[in-house]
Every structure is written in structure tokens, then in C-alpha cells.
Scaffold this motif. Structure first.
Motif, short mmCIF file in Angstrom:
data_model
loop_
_atom_site.label_atom_id
_atom_site.label_comp_id
_atom_site.label_asym_id
_atom_site.label_seq_id
_atom_site.Cartn_x
_atom_site.Cartn_y
_atom_site.Cartn_z
N LEU A 72 0.88 -1.16 0.00
CA LEU A 72 0.00 0.00 0.00
C LEU A 72 0.93 1.22 0.00
O LEU A 72 1.82 1.30 0.84
CB LEU A 72 -0.89 0.02 1.24
CG LEU A 72 -1.85 1.20 1.35
CD1 LEU A 72 -3.14 0.76 2.00
CD2 LEU A 72 -1.25 2.37 2.10
N VAL A 73 0.75 2.10 -0.97
CA VAL A 73 1.58 3.30 -1.07
C VAL A 73 0.69 4.52 -0.93
O VAL A 73 -0.36 4.61 -1.58
CB VAL A 73 2.32 3.36 -2.43
CG1 VAL A 73 3.21 4.59 -2.50
CG2 VAL A 73 3.13 2.10 -2.68
N GLN A 74 1.10 5.45 -0.07
CA GLN A 74 0.39 6.72 0.04
C GLN A 74 1.37 7.84 -0.26
O GLN A 74 2.54 7.76 0.10
CB GLN A 74 -0.25 6.89 1.40
CG GLN A 74 0.72 6.87 2.55
CD GLN A 74 0.00 6.87 3.88
OE1 GLN A 74 -1.05 6.26 4.05
NE2 GLN A 74 0.58 7.55 4.84
N GLY A 75 0.89 8.85 -0.96
CA GLY A 75 1.76 9.97 -1.31
C GLY A 75 1.03 10.95 -2.20
O GLY A 75 -0.19 11.13 -2.09
N SER A 76 1.78 11.58 -3.10
CA SER A 76 1.21 12.57 -4.00
C SER A 76 1.79 12.39 -5.40
O SER A 76 2.87 11.83 -5.57
CB SER A 76 1.51 13.99 -3.50
OG SER A 76 2.91 14.17 -3.39
N MET A 77 1.03 12.81 -6.40
CA MET A 77 1.49 12.72 -7.79
C MET A 77 2.26 13.98 -8.14
O MET A 77 1.91 15.09 -7.73
CB MET A 77 0.31 12.56 -8.74
CG MET A 77 -0.46 11.26 -8.56
SD MET A 77 0.50 9.74 -8.74
CE MET A 77 0.89 9.78 -10.48
N ARG A 78 3.35 13.78 -8.92
CA ARG A 78 4.17 14.91 -9.34
C ARG A 78 4.63 14.67 -10.78
O ARG A 78 4.95 13.55 -11.16
CB ARG A 78 5.39 15.04 -8.44
CG ARG A 78 6.34 16.18 -8.87
CD ARG A 78 7.55 16.27 -7.99
NE ARG A 78 8.45 15.17 -8.31
CZ ARG A 78 9.49 14.83 -7.57
NH1 ARG A 78 9.75 15.47 -6.45
NH2 ARG A 78 10.27 13.84 -7.94
N LEU A 79 4.66 15.74 -11.56
CA LEU A 79 5.18 15.67 -12.92
C LEU A 79 6.68 15.87 -12.87
O LEU A 79 7.16 16.89 -12.38
CB LEU A 79 4.53 16.74 -13.81
CG LEU A 79 4.99 16.74 -15.27
CD1 LEU A 79 4.59 15.44 -15.96
CD2 LEU A 79 4.40 17.93 -16.00
N ASN A 80 7.43 14.88 -13.35
CA ASN A 80 8.89 14.96 -13.40
C ASN A 80 9.28 15.26 -14.84
O ASN A 80 8.89 14.54 -15.76
CB ASN A 80 9.50 13.63 -12.94
CG ASN A 80 11.02 13.68 -12.86
OD1 ASN A 80 11.63 14.74 -12.96
ND2 ASN A 80 11.62 12.53 -12.70
N GLU A 81 10.04 16.34 -15.07
CA GLU A 81 10.46 16.74 -16.41
C GLU A 81 11.98 16.77 -16.47
O GLU A 81 12.64 17.18 -15.51
CB GLU A 81 9.91 18.12 -16.75
CG GLU A 81 8.39 18.16 -16.78
CD GLU A 81 7.84 19.53 -17.08
OE1 GLU A 81 7.03 19.64 -18.02
OE2 GLU A 81 8.22 20.49 -16.39
N TRP A 82 12.55 16.34 -17.60
CA TRP A 82 14.00 16.34 -17.80
C TRP A 82 14.29 16.36 -19.29
O TRP A 82 13.42 16.12 -20.12
CB TRP A 82 14.63 15.13 -17.14
CG TRP A 82 14.32 13.82 -17.81
CD1 TRP A 82 15.08 13.17 -18.74
CD2 TRP A 82 13.16 13.00 -17.62
NE1 TRP A 82 14.47 12.00 -19.14
CE2 TRP A 82 13.29 11.88 -18.45
CE3 TRP A 82 12.02 13.11 -16.83
CZ2 TRP A 82 12.32 10.88 -18.52
CZ3 TRP A 82 11.07 12.11 -16.90
CH2 TRP A 82 11.22 11.02 -17.73
N ASN A 83 15.55 16.64 -19.63
CA ASN A 83 16.01 16.57 -21.01
C ASN A 83 16.75 15.27 -21.21
O ASN A 83 17.66 14.94 -20.45
CB ASN A 83 16.92 17.75 -21.34
CG ASN A 83 16.15 19.05 -21.44
OD1 ASN A 83 15.03 19.08 -21.94
ND2 ASN A 83 16.72 20.12 -20.94
#
Length: 115
Positions: free
Chosen positions: A78-89
Motif C-alpha cells: 500500500l503506497v500513500q503519497g502525491s502525484m508529481r510531474l517529473n520533467e527532464w532533457n
């Protein structure tokens, strides 16, 4: 103006062994891939249906270290947390890349690691 809420809880199984690395600053980063499978009965045909969604999970420091130590492919979590957009080149092509990641605040182990 109100603040938003970015919270997610999933239960599923690991698609592989957790992978841990350290940043230049010494932060431990563990990556996991968690499969969440939903099942339902199709109302039209009466057939059982299934859909699996894969969540890339990132866990830092102690949370990630514990996951890497005790979890393996197939582990139920069971994982609890938050969603995040990870951007890179992209280093090879120079193209901009991105993906949504679940940043784990906590991981609960729902079964024991097999011997």
C-alpha cells in the motif's frame, strides 16, 4: 482562493525489485513500479474484464531504503503519497521528457518477503 489537495493511495504488486541510487547531495532515491489491477464484469456480455495500471513510485531516504531492503518483485504494498510531474532533457536526444510519478510518503508492506 483555496489550496488543492494532491493525495493518492494505491494497493498493488511490485513489477520488479526496487532500485536505489544516491544523488550527488547524498539523498537516497528508490524507484519502484507498482501494478494496480481492477476487475469488473462487463454488463453487456457478462464477461469478466481486467485492467492493470502501472504507477512509477519514487521513495526517498528511509522510506525507500526500507522498501529496497524488504520488498521484491511481486510484493503486495500500500503506497500513500502525491502525484508529481517529473520533467527532464533526454541526454541522448536532447528532447524534453516527462512522466507522472507517485512520490511516496509511506509504504506499507502487505505481505512478507519470500525466502
Amino acid at each position: 482562493m483555496s489550496s488543492g489537495i494532491n493525495a493518492i493511495i494505491i494497493t498493488g504488486h511490485l513489477g520488479g525489485k526496487p532500485e536505489t541510487r544516491s544523488t550527488a547531495a547524498g539523498t537516497s532515491v528508490t524507484n519502484l513500479s507498482v501494478a494496480v489491477t481492477e476487475t469488473w464484469t462487463d454488463h453487456g456480455s457478462g464477461e469478466k474484464r481486467e485492467r492493470t495500471t502501472w504507477f512509477p513510485v519514487v521513495a526517498f531516504d528511509g522510506t525507500g531504503t526500507s522498501a529496497a531492503q524488504y520488498l521484491d518483485k511481486g510484493s503486495h504494498v500500500l503506497v500513500q503519497g502525491s502525484m508529481r510531474l517529473n520533467e527532464w532533457n533526454d541526454k541522448a536526444s536532447g528532447e524534453k521528457r516527462s512522466r507522472m510519478e507517485l512520490i511516496a510518503d509511506g509504504i506499507k508492506f502487505l505481505d512478507k518477503k519470500s525466502a
